[in-house]
Design a protein around this motif. Structure first.
Motif, PDB file in Angstrom:
ATOM      1  N   ARG A   1       3.633  25.103  68.478  1.00  0.00           N
ATOM      2  CA  ARG A   1       4.239  26.419  68.720  1.00  0.00           C
ATOM      3  C   ARG A   1       5.670  26.475  68.195  1.00  0.00           C
ATOM      4  N   ASP A   2       6.469  25.441  68.494  1.00  0.00           N
ATOM      5  CA  ASP A   2       7.877  25.443  68.087  1.00  0.00           C
ATOM      6  C   ASP A   2       8.024  25.402  66.577  1.00  0.00           C
ATOM      7  N   ASN A   3       7.143  24.641  65.908  1.00  0.00           N
ATOM      8  CA  ASN A   3       7.202  24.605  64.438  1.00  0.00           C
ATOM      9  C   ASN A   3       6.861  25.971  63.851  1.00  0.00           C
ATOM     10  N   GLY A   4       5.881  26.638  64.483  1.00  0.00           N
ATOM     11  CA  GLY A   4       5.531  27.985  64.037  1.00  0.00           C
ATOM     12  C   GLY A   4       6.687  28.946  64.207  1.00  0.00           C
ATOM     13  N   ARG A   5       7.376  28.836  65.339  1.00  0.00           N
ATOM     14  CA  ARG A   5       8.539  29.697  65.583  1.00  0.00           C
ATOM     15  C   ARG A   5       9.632  29.447  64.553  1.00  0.00           C
ATOM     16  N   GLN A   6       9.832  28.172  64.222  1.00  0.00           N
ATOM     17  CA  GLN A   6      10.870  27.839  63.246  1.00  0.00           C
ATOM     18  C   GLN A   6      10.536  28.432  61.880  1.00  0.00           C
ATOM     19  N   MET A   7       9.264  28.372  61.482  1.00  0.00           N
ATOM     20  CA  MET A   7       8.874  28.970  60.203  1.00  0.00           C
ATOM     21  C   MET A   7       9.031  30.483  60.245  1.00  0.00           C
ATOM     22  N   LEU A   8       8.722  31.088  61.411  1.00  0.00           N
ATOM     23  CA  LEU A   8       8.875  32.532  61.543  1.00  0.00           C
ATOM     24  C   LEU A   8      10.343  32.926  61.422  1.00  0.00           C
ATOM     25  N   GLU A   9      11.234  32.146  62.021  1.00  0.00           N
ATOM     26  CA  GLU A   9      12.674  32.406  61.902  1.00  0.00           C
ATOM     27  C   GLU A   9      13.122  32.300  60.440  1.00  0.00           C
ATOM     28  N   THR A  10      12.571  31.322  59.723  1.00  0.00           N
ATOM     29  CA  THR A  10      12.930  31.146  58.319  1.00  0.00           C
ATOM     30  C   THR A  10      12.503  32.355  57.494  1.00  0.00           C
ATOM     31  N   ILE A  11      11.301  32.846  57.753  1.00  0.00           N
ATOM     32  CA  ILE A  11      10.816  34.014  57.025  1.00  0.00           C
ATOM     33  C   ILE A  11      11.644  35.242  57.359  1.00  0.00           C
ATOM     34  N   ASP A  12      11.967  35.435  58.641  1.00  0.00           N
ATOM     35  CA  ASP A  12      12.795  36.575  59.034  1.00  0.00           C
ATOM     36  C   ASP A  12      14.179  36.495  58.394  1.00  0.00           C
ATOM     37  N   SER A  13      14.727  35.285  58.320  1.00  0.00           N
ATOM     38  CA  SER A  13      16.026  35.106  57.686  1.00  0.00           C
ATOM     39  C   SER A  13      15.952  35.433  56.193  1.00  0.00           C
ATOM     40  N   SER A  14      14.865  34.994  55.544  1.00  0.00           N
ATOM     41  CA  SER A  14      14.692  35.283  54.119  1.00  0.00           C
ATOM     42  C   SER A  14      14.538  36.780  53.878  1.00  0.00           C
ATOM     43  N   LEU A  15      13.810  37.442  54.774  1.00  0.00           N
ATOM     44  CA  LEU A  15      13.622  38.891  54.640  1.00  0.00           C
ATOM     45  C   LEU A  15      14.947  39.623  54.811  1.00  0.00           C
ATOM     46  N   THR A  16      15.754  39.183  55.780  1.00  0.00           N
ATOM     47  CA  THR A  16      17.063  39.798  55.992  1.00  0.00           C
ATOM     48  C   THR A  16      17.967  39.586  54.774  1.00  0.00           C
ATOM     49  N   LEU A  17      17.943  38.371  54.213  1.00  0.00           N
ATOM     50  CA  LEU A  17      18.740  38.094  53.018  1.00  0.00           C
ATOM     51  C   LEU A  17      18.309  38.998  51.869  1.00  0.00           C
ATOM     52  N   TYR A  18      17.007  39.167  51.719  1.00  0.00           N
ATOM     53  CA  TYR A  18      16.489  40.040  50.663  1.00  0.00           C
ATOM     54  C   TYR A  18      17.015  41.464  50.826  1.00  0.00           C
ATOM     55  N   ARG A  19      17.035  41.957  52.065  1.00  0.00           N
ATOM     56  CA  ARG A  19      17.514  43.318  52.323  1.00  0.00           C
ATOM     57  C   ARG A  19      19.019  43.430  52.050  1.00  0.00           C
ATOM     58  N   ILE A  20      19.756  42.369  52.377  1.00  0.00           N
ATOM     59  CA  ILE A  20      21.190  42.380  52.082  1.00  0.00           C
ATOM     60  C   ILE A  20      21.406  42.450  50.574  1.00  0.00           C
ATOM     61  N   GLU A  21      20.652  41.645  49.821  1.00  0.00           N
ATOM     62  CA  GLU A  21      20.785  41.637  48.367  1.00  0.00           C
ATOM     63  C   GLU A  21      20.430  42.996  47.766  1.00  0.00           C
ATOM     64  N   GLU A  22      19.436  43.655  48.357  1.00  0.00           N
ATOM     65  CA  GLU A  22      18.983  44.939  47.835  1.00  0.00           C
ATOM     66  C   GLU A  22      19.848  46.100  48.305  1.00  0.00           C
ATOM     67  N   GLY A  23      20.734  45.843  49.276  1.00  0.00           N
ATOM     68  CA  GLY A  23      21.570  46.913  49.802  1.00  0.00           C
ATOM     69  C   GLY A  23      20.864  47.808  50.785  1.00  0.00           C
ATOM     70  N   THR A  24      19.727  47.328  51.346  1.00  0.00           N
ATOM     71  CA  THR A  24      18.966  48.132  52.307  1.00  0.00           C
ATOM     72  C   THR A  24      19.142  47.633  53.740  1.00  0.00           C
ATOM     73  N   TYR A  25      19.999  46.617  53.927  1.00  0.00           N
ATOM     74  CA  TYR A  25      20.226  46.104  55.280  1.00  0.00           C
ATOM     75  C   TYR A  25      21.002  47.139  56.090  1.00  0.00           C
ATOM     76  N   LYS A  26      20.501  47.453  57.289  1.00  0.00           N
ATOM     77  CA  LYS A  26      21.135  48.447  58.150  1.00  0.00           C
ATOM     78  C   LYS A  26      21.993  47.742  59.192  1.00  0.00           C
ATOM     79  N   LYS A  27      23.281  48.008  59.150  1.00  0.00           N
ATOM     80  CA  LYS A  27      24.208  47.364  60.066  1.00  0.00           C
ATOM     81  C   LYS A  27      24.089  47.980  61.464  1.00  0.00           C
TER      82      LYS A  27
END
Length: 309
Positions: free
Chosen positions: A129-155
């Motif tokens: 379970r914890d390893n799955g959560r860690q991978m999910l956090e990594t994906i969420d972080s990558s998605l957030t970074l992508y949105r920041i790069e694209e200028g679509t991140y909502k503050k």
């Protein structure tokens, strides 16, 4: 050339859709098996056997999901380099990868609810379970970074206790990188903050968590075994965080330390950790700086806005 790229893209999309259906059928089959098994169980021996079977199935499912995610990520990276399909990448990350991981995290939770699991089985399922959560956090972080790069991140910034965030990061890193055996100190220069374990900043808690997870992981990995890592929290015009560790950043990458795809000395380094941290700090109207002036040491300065009155 364009036709080849389009054909390649169509082939990848077709495979992604096929993999998604396979994952969906796998998860549906697992859920049907779990419900049917719980209804039929009438004795401790049967419950114990099915718990073992579910544990094995979940471990297999997690392994398959991890392999699928790795394969999908490789294909996404290749597409990202060859053609402009960022909207497609966003959909893949948001729906396919996250959906598979959420199922991989929720299944162990349902197994842990079984009171007949042995302590050893509980430990194994919790690790899955914890390893799955860690991978999910990594994906969420990558998605957030992508949105920041694209200028679509909502503050949506609030007042965040950065002391709590950094303490959580230190605990998590200590669990996953326990073999490094570094001592970590967190010191507030303000006496009241030190007494109350507080250090309030204006920002986004998830961005702060992700940024300092990357920065402190780097500090752990770069510092020689047994050498301390120090974190100093101070206030001036900004809320300032100083991360100091033993070990030097190679001269060849000091000027490009926060650039994308810059790495040195790590067997599996991607060069995205410091880049991601830099983008997330700046997305919060902050600043970050590398100081390699002291021989044998590396210091990172992070400045973040103070809480708004």
């Amino acid at each position: 050339m364009l036709q080849k790229k389009v054909l390649k893209r169509d082939a990848v999309i077709s495979k992604l859709q096929s993999d998604k259906q396979k994952n969906k059928r796998l998860m549906e089959a697992q859920e049907e098996n779990r419900i049917d098994t719980l209804e039929r169980l009438s004795s401790y021996d049967k419950r114990q056997r099915i718990a073992k079977n579910e544990l094995s199935t979940t471990r297999t499912a997690l392994t398959d999901s991890t392999r699928t995610i790795s394969s999908l990520q490789d294909e996404v990276d290749q597409l990202y380099k060859e053609i402009e399909v960022k909207d497609l990448v966003d959909k893949i990350v948001q729906h396919d990868l996250r959906s598979a991981l959420i199922a991989s995290v929720s299944l162990p939770e349902s197994i842990l609810a079984d009171s007949n699991l042995t302590e050893n089985q509980k430990i194994i399922v919790s690790l899955i379970r914890d390893n799955g959560r860690q991978m999910l956090e990594t994906i969420d972080s990558s998605l957030t970074l992508y949105r920041i790069e694209e200028g679509t991140y909502k503050k949506a910034f609030t007042t965040v206790n950065l002391h709590d965030v950094i303490s959580t990061v230190v605990d998590r890193i200590g669990e996953t990188l326990s073999s490094f055996k570094q001592n970590v100190s967190i010191d507030c220069m303000d006496a009241k903050d030190q007494e109350n374990d507080t250090f309030l900043v204006h920002g986004d808690e998830f961005l702060l968590y992700s940024a300092f997870m990357n920065l402190l992981t780097n500090a752990y990995e770069a510092s020689p075994p047994g050498k301390p890592v120090s974190i100093i929290l101070s206030k001036n015009d900004y809320c300032s965080v100083t991360i100091r560790n033993y070990g030097e950043v190679p001269e060849s990458i000091r000027d490009t330390f926060f650039n994308k795809m810059i790495s040195s000395g790590k067997k599996f380094g991607t060069g995205l950790g410091t880049y991601s941290a830099m983008k997330m700090v700046k997305a919060q109207d902050g600043d970050i700086e590398l100081d390699s002036s002291e021989p044998g040491m590396t210091t990172i300065y992070v400045n973040l806005p103070k809480p708004q009155n």
